[in-house]
Enzyme design. Structure first.
Site, PDB file in Angstrom:
ATOM      1  N   GLU A 199      12.541   9.971  47.580  1.00 46.53           N
ATOM      2  CA  GLU A 199      13.931  10.445  47.514  1.00 46.53           C
ATOM      3  C   GLU A 199      14.070  11.974  47.621  1.00 46.53           C
ATOM      4  O   GLU A 199      14.724  12.621  46.811  1.00 46.53           O
ATOM      5  CB  GLU A 199      14.576   9.947  46.201  1.00 46.53           C
ATOM      6  CG  GLU A 199      14.581   8.440  46.080  1.00 46.53           C
ATOM      7  CD  GLU A 199      15.089   7.956  44.733  1.00 46.53           C
ATOM      8  OE1 GLU A 199      15.717   8.743  44.004  1.00 46.53           O
ATOM      9  OE2 GLU A 199      14.848   6.780  44.407  1.00 46.53           O
TER      10      GLU A 199
ATOM     11  N   ASN B  58       9.306   7.539  50.785  1.00 45.52           N
ATOM     12  CA  ASN B  58      10.196   6.490  50.296  1.00 45.52           C
ATOM     13  C   ASN B  58      11.590   7.051  50.039  1.00 45.52           C
ATOM     14  O   ASN B  58      11.729   8.124  49.453  1.00 45.52           O
ATOM     15  CB  ASN B  58       9.618   5.922  48.981  1.00 45.52           C
ATOM     16  CG  ASN B  58      10.255   4.614  48.572  1.00 45.52           C
ATOM     17  OD1 ASN B  58      10.398   3.700  49.370  1.00 45.52           O
ATOM     18  ND2 ASN B  58      10.654   4.527  47.299  1.00 45.52           N
TER      19      ASN B  58
ATOM     20  N   HIS C 247      18.385  -0.881  47.859  1.00 46.76           N
ATOM     21  CA  HIS C 247      19.155  -1.297  46.682  1.00 46.76           C
ATOM     22  C   HIS C 247      20.573  -1.533  47.194  1.00 46.76           C
ATOM     23  O   HIS C 247      21.287  -0.580  47.521  1.00 46.76           O
ATOM     24  CB  HIS C 247      19.158  -0.201  45.608  1.00 46.76           C
ATOM     25  CG  HIS C 247      17.818   0.030  44.965  1.00 46.76           C
ATOM     26  ND1 HIS C 247      17.168  -0.937  44.221  1.00 46.76           N
ATOM     27  CD2 HIS C 247      17.010   1.117  44.946  1.00 46.76           C
ATOM     28  CE1 HIS C 247      16.014  -0.451  43.779  1.00 46.76           C
ATOM     29  NE2 HIS C 247      15.885   0.791  44.216  1.00 46.76           N
TER      30      HIS C 247
ATOM     31  N   GLU D 144      12.157  -1.635  47.615  1.00 50.21           N
ATOM     32  CA  GLU D 144      12.756  -1.819  46.281  1.00 50.21           C
ATOM     33  C   GLU D 144      13.969  -2.748  46.343  1.00 50.21           C
ATOM     34  O   GLU D 144      14.982  -2.547  45.723  1.00 50.21           O
ATOM     35  CB  GLU D 144      13.164  -0.461  45.687  1.00 50.21           C
ATOM     36  CG  GLU D 144      12.028   0.544  45.617  1.00 50.21           C
ATOM     37  CD  GLU D 144      12.405   1.830  44.923  1.00 50.21           C
ATOM     38  OE1 GLU D 144      13.445   1.841  44.217  1.00 50.21           O
ATOM     39  OE2 GLU D 144      11.673   2.830  45.051  1.00 50.21           O
TER      40      GLU D 144
ATOM     41  N   ASP E  98      16.901  -5.203  46.047  1.00 43.18           N
ATOM     42  CA  ASP E  98      17.699  -6.045  45.146  1.00 43.18           C
ATOM     43  C   ASP E  98      19.118  -6.075  45.735  1.00 43.18           C
ATOM     44  O   ASP E  98      19.505  -5.191  46.496  1.00 43.18           O
ATOM     45  CB  ASP E  98      17.691  -5.570  43.691  1.00 43.18           C
ATOM     46  CG  ASP E  98      17.810  -4.050  43.517  1.00 43.18           C
ATOM     47  OD1 ASP E  98      17.236  -3.524  42.545  1.00 43.18           O
ATOM     48  OD2 ASP E  98      18.460  -3.402  44.365  1.00 43.18           O
TER      49      ASP E  98
HETATM   50  O1  G3I Z   1       9.932   3.181  27.679  1.00 44.20           O
HETATM   51  C1  G3I Z   1      11.080   3.817  27.087  1.00 44.20           C
HETATM   52  C2  G3I Z   1      11.387   3.209  25.727  1.00 44.20           C
HETATM   53  O2  G3I Z   1      10.304   3.478  24.845  1.00 44.20           O
HETATM   54  C3  G3I Z   1      12.681   3.804  25.187  1.00 44.20           C
HETATM   55  O3  G3I Z   1      13.023   3.187  23.972  1.00 44.20           O
HETATM   56  C4  G3I Z   1      13.791   3.579  26.214  1.00 44.20           C
HETATM   57  C5  G3I Z   1      15.099   4.150  25.714  1.00 44.20           C
HETATM   58  O4  G3I Z   1      15.481   5.247  26.474  1.00 44.20           O
HETATM   59  O5  G3I Z   1      13.445   4.214  27.468  1.00 44.20           O
HETATM   60  C6  G3I Z   1      12.277   3.608  28.012  1.00 44.20           C
HETATM   61  O6  G3I Z   1      11.954   4.250  29.231  1.00 44.20           O
HETATM   62  C7  G3I Z   1      12.828   3.888  30.303  1.00 44.20           C
HETATM   63  C8  G3I Z   1      11.961   3.334  31.447  1.00 44.20           C
HETATM   64  O7  G3I Z   1      12.768   3.047  32.604  1.00 44.20           O
HETATM   65  C9  G3I Z   1      11.225   2.063  31.044  1.00 44.20           C
HETATM   66  O8  G3I Z   1      12.157   1.052  30.794  1.00 44.20           O
HETATM   67  C10 G3I Z   1      13.547   5.143  30.785  1.00 44.20           C
HETATM   68  O9  G3I Z   1      14.447   5.564  29.775  1.00 44.20           O
HETATM   69  C11 G3I Z   1      14.332   4.838  32.052  1.00 44.20           C
HETATM   70  O10 G3I Z   1      14.864   6.043  32.602  1.00 44.20           O
HETATM   71  C12 G3I Z   1      13.394   4.249  33.097  1.00 44.20           C
HETATM   72  O11 G3I Z   1      14.199   3.899  34.217  1.00 44.20           O
HETATM   73  C13 G3I Z   1      13.453   3.671  35.432  1.00 44.20           C
HETATM   74  C14 G3I Z   1      14.058   4.600  36.511  1.00 44.20           C
HETATM   75  O12 G3I Z   1      13.418   4.344  37.767  1.00 44.20           O
HETATM   76  C15 G3I Z   1      13.833   6.055  36.179  1.00 44.20           C
HETATM   77  O13 G3I Z   1      12.494   6.320  36.270  1.00 44.20           O
HETATM   78  C16 G3I Z   1      13.618   2.217  35.859  1.00 44.20           C
HETATM   79  O14 G3I Z   1      12.947   1.362  34.928  1.00 44.20           O
HETATM   80  C17 G3I Z   1      13.047   2.010  37.241  1.00 44.20           C
HETATM   81  O15 G3I Z   1      13.299   0.699  37.707  1.00 44.20           O
HETATM   82  C18 G3I Z   1      13.675   3.001  38.214  1.00 44.20           C
HETATM   83  O16 G3I Z   1      13.083   2.842  39.453  1.00 44.20           O
HETATM   84  C19 G3I Z   1      13.560   3.736  40.487  1.00 44.20           C
HETATM   85  C20 G3I Z   1      12.408   3.986  41.434  1.00 44.20           C
HETATM   86  O17 G3I Z   1      11.309   4.538  40.717  1.00 44.20           O
HETATM   87  C21 G3I Z   1      12.831   4.886  42.584  1.00 44.20           C
HETATM   88  N1  G3I Z   1      13.986   4.299  43.289  1.00 44.20           N
HETATM   89  C22 G3I Z   1      15.129   4.037  42.396  1.00 44.20           C
HETATM   90  C23 G3I Z   1      14.715   3.104  41.277  1.00 44.20           C
HETATM   91  C24 G3I Z   1      15.902   2.786  40.395  1.00 44.20           C
HETATM   92  O18 G3I Z   1      16.338   3.955  39.738  1.00 44.20           O
END
Ligand code: G3I
Length: 356
Positions: A152, A201, A237, A265, A267
């Site tokens: 991105e 990506n 997405h 990715e 969905d």
């Molecule tokens: O693991 C912590 C947990 O301990 C805590 O209690 C909780 C509360 O904030 O946060 C948890 O971490 C979260 C993590 O996902 C695991 O669930 C982060 O806050 C959250 O920001 C993170 O979001 C991820 C997001 O990328 C940001 O990195 C999503 O799961 C993930 O699916 C998403 O994936 C991205 C791709 O990498 C790039 N393309 C877009 C896609 C969707 O945003």
């Protein structure tokens, strides 16, 4: 006579019931598809949920690492790397014969505070980037087949993210390393593992011509300069109303760049990105979503030359572990499997598109 007929009737019914088509498990996606079919996964569900593991094992041939290889997880302090979660995923994938797609070496998001606040000069920033990429790619050398090297990098205008109106949309990499940081990131990754396939990506190519142009122009520039790039990722997405023309054009132009093409990715949101807690997953919405999944599988198979098919990866596995429902809190059902990892209409539509 009556004495004999009853047991015969019972036996016949039992045989007919046992042979009902719907009781025979469908051919798994990984065996249907002429290319890898993947999902992004979480270490927690992998460890704790047998139904999740079973679907992954049965249906998919490729695994993408959702969060465990992002800076925020894998490089929590400048002098400390944390490979634990990524190792859980990579170990399971390799023990189960799955290809591993690494995600992601550089992104503007999900970076630890120590990095975003780092006060070094451009040389120090370059060393940060180089050390990170060399360390992470070397650690997984020979076990991760392909990497999203940069994720991105473009804004909606098709320019390189830099300092943006919303700070969280800006890129510390562009700000501290200049516009050619992407090429150098690819070179560092290639130095660490020359056999790894290296991807750029991006999201939005299906609905934003400026972004689509930016990605294919990057590919052409890198090929011209001999920068080691092997593929382009289209995240896809999607809202269920996404136009088929936009999808086809994104795949057509991306394939024309001559590199591997990864729907990375996938969905499909039946909410069409509208937050509505009263939304119902009606038959009509399920059928529209299933038809869109079928279209994407079909169009990828037909428009992307076989030698360029890196595969189709859904982002997450079941509706209840989707970033859309869990992270963004949408009332939605975006994936191929439901909350219990049972196959949905979307699954059968996708499967149909893989075949015909
Ligand atoms: O693991 C912590 C947990 O301990 C805590 O209690 C909780 C509360 O904030 O946060 C948890 O971490 C979260 C993590 O996902 C695991 O669930 C982060 O806050 C959250 O920001 C993170 O979001 C991820 C997001 O990328 C940001 O990195 C999503 O799961 C993930 O699916 C998403 O994936 C991205 C791709 O990498 C790039 N393309 C877009 C896609 C969707 O945003």
């Amino acid at each position: 006579m009556q004495r004999f007929l009853r047991p015969l009737a019972v036996l016949t019914t039992a045989l007919l019931l046992a042979c009902r088509p719907q009781d025979t498990a469908p051919v798994p996606l990984k065996d249907l598809a002429p290319f890898p079919v993947g999902a992004s996964i979480s270490p927690t569900l992998l460890k704790n949920n047998a139904a999740y593991r079973n679907v992954l094992s049965t249906e998919f041939s490729s695994i993408s690492v959702e969060n465990a290889q992002k800076w925020g997880t894998i490089h929590p302090e400048q002098t400390r790397f944390n490979f634990t979660d990524a190792e859980t995923i990579v170990d399971w994938a390799r023990a189960n014969g799955k290809r591993v797609h690494g995600h992601t070496l550089l992104w503007h998001s999900y970076n630890p505070a120590w990095l975003t606040n780092f006060q070094g000069d451009s040389t120090a920033w370059e060393n940060l980037m180089k050390t990170h990429i060399h360390t992470v790619v070397t650690h997984f050398k020979g076990r991760v087949a392909s990497w999203d090297v940069v994720n991105e990098a473009f804004s909606d205008a098709g320019t390189l993210r830099n300092v943006e109106a919303k700070p969280e949309d800006g890129s510390v990499w562009r700000q501290h390393l200049g516009p050619d940081y992407i090429a150098r990131a690819f070179r560092y990754a290639h130095e660490a593992d020359p056999a790894a396939l290296l991807f750029f990506n991006e999201f939005g190519q299906e609905s934003n011509p400026a972004k689509l142009k930016a990605t294919v122009d990057l590919a052409a520039d890198f090929k011209r300069r001999g920068v080691p790039i092997h593929g382009l990722g289209l995240q896809f997405h999607l809202g269920v109303s996404q136009s088929e023309n936009g999808l086809s054009e994104a795949l057509r132009q991306t394939a024309a760049a001559g590199l591997l093409v990864h729907i990375s990715e996938l969905d499909i949101l039946v909410s069409d990105w509208k937050k509505d807690p009263t939304l119902q997953y009606t038959d009509a919405l399920q059928n529209r979503q299933s038809a869109k999944y079928k279209f994407i599988a079909q169009t990828y198979r037909l428009l992307v030359p076989k030698a360029q098919q890196h595969g189709i990866t859904t982002w997450n596995v079941g509706d209840s572990d989707s970033w859309i429902t869990q992270g963004l809190k949408y009332t939605d059902w975006p994936l191929l499997f439901d909350a219990n990892y049972e196959r949905k209409k979307a699954y059968f539509g996708f499967a149909e598109g893989l075949k015909n």
